[in-house]
Write an enzyme that holds these catalytic residues in place. Structure first.
Site, PDB file in Angstrom:
ATOM      1  N   ILE A  17     -79.380  75.519  27.026  1.00  0.00           N
ATOM      2  CA  ILE A  17     -78.373  75.002  27.963  1.00  0.00           C
ATOM      3  C   ILE A  17     -78.721  73.628  28.499  1.00  0.00           C
ATOM      4  O   ILE A  17     -77.934  73.040  29.223  1.00  0.00           O
ATOM      5  CB  ILE A  17     -78.158  75.975  29.147  1.00  0.00           C
ATOM      6  CG1 ILE A  17     -79.483  76.219  29.881  1.00  0.00           C
ATOM      7  CG2 ILE A  17     -77.583  77.290  28.663  1.00  0.00           C
ATOM      8  CD1 ILE A  17     -79.327  77.100  31.121  1.00  0.00           C
ATOM      9  N   GLY A  18     -79.907  73.122  28.176  1.00  0.00           N
ATOM     10  CA  GLY A  18     -80.244  71.801  28.681  1.00  0.00           C
ATOM     11  C   GLY A  18     -81.639  71.384  28.259  1.00  0.00           C
ATOM     12  O   GLY A  18     -82.375  72.120  27.618  1.00  0.00           O
ATOM     13  N   GLY A  44     -85.126  69.751  29.881  1.00  0.00           N
ATOM     14  CA  GLY A  44     -85.882  69.422  31.070  1.00  0.00           C
ATOM     15  C   GLY A  44     -86.952  68.390  30.770  1.00  0.00           C
ATOM     16  O   GLY A  44     -87.122  67.930  29.633  1.00  0.00           O
ATOM     17  N   GLU A  45     -87.719  68.019  31.822  1.00  0.00           N
ATOM     18  CA  GLU A  45     -88.752  67.006  31.627  1.00  0.00           C
ATOM     19  C   GLU A  45     -89.864  67.517  30.741  1.00  0.00           C
ATOM     20  O   GLU A  45     -90.401  66.799  29.910  1.00  0.00           O
ATOM     21  CB  GLU A  45     -89.329  66.606  32.985  1.00  0.00           C
ATOM     22  CG  GLU A  45     -90.452  65.599  32.870  1.00  0.00           C
ATOM     23  CD  GLU A  45     -91.079  65.290  34.212  1.00  0.00           C
ATOM     24  OE1 GLU A  45     -92.031  64.501  34.225  1.00  0.00           O
ATOM     25  OE2 GLU A  45     -90.629  65.838  35.217  1.00  0.00           O
ATOM     26  N   PHE A  46     -90.217  68.799  30.915  1.00  0.00           N
ATOM     27  CA  PHE A  46     -91.362  69.332  30.194  1.00  0.00           C
ATOM     28  C   PHE A  46     -90.951  70.160  28.986  1.00  0.00           C
ATOM     29  O   PHE A  46     -91.791  70.669  28.263  1.00  0.00           O
ATOM     30  CB  PHE A  46     -92.209  70.203  31.128  1.00  0.00           C
ATOM     31  CG  PHE A  46     -92.558  69.510  32.420  1.00  0.00           C
ATOM     32  CD1 PHE A  46     -93.351  68.383  32.418  1.00  0.00           C
ATOM     33  CD2 PHE A  46     -92.087  69.982  33.631  1.00  0.00           C
ATOM     34  CE1 PHE A  46     -93.679  67.743  33.589  1.00  0.00           C
ATOM     35  CE2 PHE A  46     -92.406  69.350  34.815  1.00  0.00           C
ATOM     36  CZ  PHE A  46     -93.199  68.215  34.794  1.00  0.00           C
ATOM     37  N   GLU A  81     -87.311  72.414  26.882  1.00  0.00           N
ATOM     38  CA  GLU A  81     -85.913  72.801  26.901  1.00  0.00           C
ATOM     39  C   GLU A  81     -85.658  73.891  27.931  1.00  0.00           C
ATOM     40  O   GLU A  81     -86.562  74.646  28.300  1.00  0.00           O
ATOM     41  CB  GLU A  81     -85.486  73.282  25.518  1.00  0.00           C
ATOM     42  CG  GLU A  81     -85.387  72.170  24.485  1.00  0.00           C
ATOM     43  CD  GLU A  81     -84.814  72.654  23.160  1.00  0.00           C
ATOM     44  OE1 GLU A  81     -84.034  71.905  22.557  1.00  0.00           O
ATOM     45  OE2 GLU A  81     -85.155  73.775  22.753  1.00  0.00           O
ATOM     46  N   VAL A  82     -84.382  73.959  28.375  1.00  0.00           N
ATOM     47  CA  VAL A  82     -83.957  74.986  29.321  1.00  0.00           C
ATOM     48  C   VAL A  82     -82.999  75.915  28.574  1.00  0.00           C
ATOM     49  O   VAL A  82     -82.095  75.465  27.870  1.00  0.00           O
ATOM     50  CB  VAL A  82     -83.266  74.364  30.547  1.00  0.00           C
ATOM     51  CG1 VAL A  82     -82.892  75.456  31.551  1.00  0.00           C
ATOM     52  CG2 VAL A  82     -84.187  73.345  31.202  1.00  0.00           C
ATOM     53  N   LYS A 117     -86.950  77.843  31.833  1.00  0.00           N
ATOM     54  CA  LYS A 117     -87.504  76.531  31.487  1.00  0.00           C
ATOM     55  C   LYS A 117     -88.828  76.775  30.784  1.00  0.00           C
ATOM     56  O   LYS A 117     -89.739  77.371  31.341  1.00  0.00           O
ATOM     57  CB  LYS A 117     -87.705  75.677  32.734  1.00  0.00           C
ATOM     58  CG  LYS A 117     -88.226  74.273  32.432  1.00  0.00           C
ATOM     59  CD  LYS A 117     -88.425  73.453  33.684  1.00  0.00           C
ATOM     60  CE  LYS A 117     -87.098  73.047  34.293  1.00  0.00           C
ATOM     61  NZ  LYS A 117     -87.283  72.099  35.413  1.00  0.00           N
ATOM     62  N   ASP A 135     -84.996  63.462  45.624  1.00  0.00           N
ATOM     63  CA  ASP A 135     -84.037  63.181  44.542  1.00  0.00           C
ATOM     64  C   ASP A 135     -82.769  64.009  44.751  1.00  0.00           C
ATOM     65  O   ASP A 135     -82.261  64.616  43.825  1.00  0.00           O
ATOM     66  CB  ASP A 135     -84.667  63.499  43.190  1.00  0.00           C
ATOM     67  CG  ASP A 135     -83.849  62.908  42.030  1.00  0.00           C
ATOM     68  OD1 ASP A 135     -83.015  62.013  42.295  1.00  0.00           O
ATOM     69  OD2 ASP A 135     -84.033  63.340  40.891  1.00  0.00           O
TER      70      ASP A 135
END
Length: 962
Positions: A677-678, A680-682, A684-685, A704, A797
């Site tokens: 679904i997305g 992430g920085e570290f 995939e989600v 995550k 943020d």
């Protein structure tokens, strides 16, 4: 036909067996016969005749010929012997023949054609009369003509005809081939009957058997392959190959993978054990890896191989190969490190240990070990023992009285420590142990440095049992007991007396007493009692006592309150503590009354708060709410306002410790990953399911997952985000469901928010929400940020992209990573010396000085309000970053979005005050939005604006032009 001509013709016929050897198999071939063919002819005489000849290699062959042109009733048949089909469903016939051209002037009954037939049966039943010599029951294959290749009597002429026909689909176990002549003069030189098949083959670690082609031209015969030794199926379906009608393998699906410890050969036909010094974990066709540092490949049986069922995969003889590399002697791995990690060793003892003893305290310092064991997670453990003699042979644990600074002496990350509350003139020994992640795995005691010290003199502890033994109208007598720890000879005592006014608060400690003195009086004595005189009658006095030794004064005792008499006669107390007891009873009664009042006020407030929250919940939700967005337009549902005793957010230097304390560890076996679904920085989600080991139920979660090959820094930041989320518990803050840290890869599981990020949600529903619904969205976000600010957590943020919306349309604050990857849009970030920040959402002081506070989060919240009211519009549109900064410094602010009530835009302007102290707090924002939502007429009374000229902050009433 002349026999010599026939021999010549036969010698010119050649075949190329290589064309079909790999894909076809003969059922019958007259070229391979070395004796008579013994076909059946009708009539038995003067019809088809079997002859002999030589081929081009001068090998004898048998063939049939016929020539009855002048007979008007010619009806010549010849039939092969029974040809077993051998399982073939489709057969091919190659016929080679020669034919004389008719001369119509000489022969009236001459033909230049003949017919070819076949007859199927499950066994050999044919005779000279059965089947009858006619088209039925025979099945006609074709009427065969010579074409342009005829024999005209010239022995050098090559009139050889070659043709191929197909039989099928075949339904019986065998068949006969028959030729019918009606007046031709011809030779049937060869007859070959064959079928196609796909040969046995091994490809991509799968073996496929010899397979007969299908019965139709377009047939594809599906064959299930078997994985080669030391491999297994990559999926439940397994490898499959399809054989077409031409004997060709086509359309291969499914794969096989080599077992742990094995790698695929270059031609992908076998799985070979890893060579010395290499290993391979898991199933797959990747190459073996070189053993990590300080490890060697294991020659023991692969546990993974033993667990594979031979009924599923083709494993005939167990083969042993290294699926991991074991550590060299003296080297280890932690439980959380997998076999791909290098082996490390425990550290050596600390070096250069130094200490200073100051009375009953000690300061100890040391340098890091000379050998860290190839690790960076070294910490220290200090033990304390009190010894009875200077030989340090009879020692016991120091006990809880000794205080260490820092407090957790079992996990010291610095190289120094202070020890307090040691006993005077006592021998102690301290062991400073070096520990890292593999110390426990070594099953050996940690290596340590030993120091032995002796304390010297110290000030005495507090005086005990201060009490009044006699009172009068002008004074009283006070007595006390020795300190519990005199730490030497007591030289005297100091008594502090102060009159207590009726409006004085009970200070409770000496520091407050000395900060606000009310004519305190000091007395000194060498005795353990003292008579105080010249005091006012009927007054309360506060009394404290401390002892003195050669090392100085100790701490003051607890405060005692006593009272002089109103009359002049002396009154001796029957009980030494009676006066003090009366005072304490009075204080206790007052405290009890005060406590009762506080509890009553709290219960009334809590009941009123819950009633208000319940009413808001009932007004804003529907009992029969449907899943569709259109049926939920009444209000975006928000949970009741959250109220509990909050602790403060803790920023753990070691996030692993915080994860262990706060987060729920989940067995990876109960986690099922579904869709991506997305990103992430570290890593995939994913969307997935979390199962319950007790009930068996599952719930949807967002997962995550840390990417492969992540650095140690990435792992710590990943755990730090989990540690941060685990400390939060609020309806408008994303909920952490648990973590997976004991196995790899690392995972963070949070609640699944079906509607995704708020900015995308708003864009999908442009213009579909009412003002009240939009306000309710902002209210939920403010509630979550109020909670975080009370936890003293600064988000840094806050933006609509970091607000998630669930299926009940509840908004929750998310994204708690401390090291964030911001938008790739170069216009969305502003580079400073400290890194990148989201400029369009960031307060000016953060850009200038990198100062992030709850007030800077309020500025960002104002931008979020603007995003909500503009349905996800980008703040400041496409203005370059320098123009945005200049506009903000000059006092310009974003204008009110279309149809935004000015009462909401005024709140935005207040959030954008240049001075942080002038911005509202999140608590005030929640209160303001509560008032607005409870009075919808404010939206109507306050006309919507499209310019910001009428809505101003303390700095400016200017707005940024489009």
């Amino acid at each position: 036909m002349d026999f010599c001509v026939i021999i010549f013709l036969i010698s010119t016929i050649g075949i190329t067996s290589n064309q079909v050897a790999a894909k076809s198999e003969d059922l019958s071939n007259t070229r391979n016969e070395t004796t008579d063919l013994k076909w059946t002819a009708s009539p038995a005489r003067n019809g088809w005749e079997e002859l002999s000849g030589l081929d081009e290699n001068l090998r004898p062959i048998r063939f049939y010929q016929v020539c009855n042109r002048n007979d008007p009733d010619v009806d010549n048949w010849v039939r092969t012997r029974f040809i077993p089909s051998q399982g073939a469903k489709r057969a091919y016939i190659d016929v080679e023949f020669s034919m004389m051209k008719c001369d119509s002037a000489k022969t009236k009954n001459c033909r230049e054609t003949f017919n070819l037939y076949y007859y199927e049966n499950d066994k050999d039943v044919a005779s000279s009369t059965f089947p009858p010599w006619r088209e039925r029951p025979y099945i006609k294959i074709d009427t065969i003509a010579a074409g342009k290749r005829f024999i005209n009597g010239d022995s050098n002429e090559k009139g050889i005809n070659r043709k191929t026909w197909t039989l099928g689909p075949l339904k019986k176990k065998g068949f006969y081939i028959a030729a019918h002549d009606k007046g031709a003069c011809m030779s049937l030189l060869s007859l070959r009957v064959y079928y196609y098949y796909c040969p046995e083959t091994t490809i991509s670690l799968a073996t496929f058997p010899k397979t007969v082609a299908g019965k139709n031209v377009a047939s594809l015969v599906t064959i299930q392959g078997e994985c080669v030794n030391n491999s297994k199926r990559a999926s439940a379906e397994g490898p499959r190959y399809h054989c077409n009608s031409n004997g060709e393998w086509r359309v291969r699906t499914g794969t096989c993978q080599c077992l742990p410890g094995f790698q695929a050969s270059e031609n992908m036909k076998t799985c070979q054990p890893c060579s010395d010094g290499k290993y391979k974990i898991g199933h797959g066709n990747h190459a073996c890896s070189t053993c990590p540092r300080n490890s060697i490949s294991s020659n023991t049986e692969s546990a993974s191989l033993r667990s594979v069922s031979s009924t599923i995969d083709r494993i005939e003889t167990p083969t042993y190969a290294p699926d991991f590399c074991k550590c060299l002697p003296g080297y280890f791995r932690t439980e959380s490190e997998d076999v791909r990690q290098p082996c490390t060793m425990p550290p050596s003892p600390p070096t250069n240990v130094k200490y200073i003893v100051n009375e009953t305290s000690a300061s100890i310092k040391w340098d890091e070990p000379s050998e860290l064991g190839d690790r960076v997670d070294v910490y220290y453990n200090i033990s304390c023992e009190k010894c009875s003699t200077d030989s340090y042979t009879k020692c016991t644990e120091c006990g809880s009285r000794v205080i260490f600074e820092p407090g957790n002496r079992r996990h010291i990350t610095t190289n120094h420590i202070r020890v307090h509350n040691l006993e005077a003139y006592t021998h102690y020994q301290f062991k400073i142990s070096s520990i890292n992640g593999v110390t426990a795995a070594s099953h050996a005691p940690a290596r340590y440095a030993l120091i032995q010290v002796m304390t010297n003199q110290a000030a005495p502890s507090e005086v005990l049992n201060v009490r009044t033994v006699e009172t009068s109208s002008s004074g009283f007598t006070v007595a006390w007991s020795l300190p519990k720890h005199p730490n030497g000879k007591v030289l005297g005592y100091e008594i502090l007396i102060r009159e207590k006014n009726s409006d004085d608060e009970d200070k409770g400690d000496l520091s407050a007493f000395l900060l606000e003195p009310n004519n305190p009086v000091l007395y000194e004595t060498q005795n353990r009692s003292i008579a105080i005189s010249d005091l006012k009658p009927g007054k309360n006095y506060e009394v404290q006592v401390r002892a003195e030794t050669a090392a100085g004064f100790g701490g003051y005792s607890h405060m005692m309150i006593t009272q002089t008499n109103k009359d002049t006669g002396p009154i001796t107390s029957n009980s030494p503590n009676s006066s003090r007891l009366a005072v304490l009873i009075g204080i206790g009664a007052s405290a009890g009354l005060l406590l009762a009042v506080i509890i009553t006020v709290y219960l009334l407030y809590n009941r009123r708060r819950k009633a208000h929250a319940s009413q808001r919940f009932e007004d804003g939700s529907s009992e029969n709410k449907e899943d569709s967005f259109e049926d939920a337009r009444h209000l975006i549902v928000q949970l009741p306002s959250y109220s509990s005793t909050q602790r403060l957010y803790v920023d753990y230097p070691d996030p692993q410790k915080g994860v262990r304390e706060y987060a729920c560890e989940i067995d990876q076996a109960f986690v099922e990953i579904e869709d991506t679904i997305g990103q992430g920085e570290f890593g995939e989600v994913y969307r997935g399911k979390l199962g319950s080991p007790s009930s068996g139920n599952t719930e949807q979660v967002a997962i995550k997952r840390l990417k492969q090959g992540a650095s140690v820094k990435d792992q710590l930041n990943f755990l730090r985000e989990a540690c941060t989320m685990a400390q939060f518990d609020h309806p408008n803050v994303l909920v952490l469901k648990g973590v997976v840290t004991k196995t790899r890869p690392l995972m963070i599981l949070s609640e699944y928010m079906e509607n995704g990020a708020l900015n995308n949600f708003l864009k999908r529903h442009q213009g579909e929400l009412s003002i009240l619904q939009l306000t309710n969205i902002m209210h939920g976000i403010a509630h979550g940020m109020k909670y975080l600010s009370q936890m003293q957590y600064v988000h840094r943020d806050l933006a609509a992209r970091n607000i998630l919306v669930n299926s009940d349309l509840i908004c929750k604050v998310s994204d708690f990573g401390l090291s964030r990857t911001l938008e790739n849009d170069p216009h969305a970030t502003y580079t400073t010396q400290g890194g990148k920040i989201a400029l369009r959402w960031t307060a000016p002081e953060c850009i200038r000085f990198r100062e992030f506070t709850s007030s800077s989060d309020v500025w960002s919240y104002g931008i979020v309000m603007w995003e909500v009211m503009s349905y996800g519009e980008k703040p400041y549109w496409n203005m370059p970053n320098p123009d945005v900064l200049n506009s903000i410094d000059e006092g310009y602010r974003l204008p009110a979005p279309y149809e935004c009530p000015s009462v909401l835009h005024k709140i935005m302007i207040e959030c954008w005050a240049m001075e942080p102290k002038q911005r509202p707090t999140f608590e005030q924002l929640v209160q303001r939005l509560d008032e607005i939502m409870s009075s919808p007429q404010l939206f109507k009374d306050d006309s919507p604006t499209s310019e910001s000229g009428d809505a101003s902050s303390n700095q400016s009433n200017k707005s940024v032009e489009d």
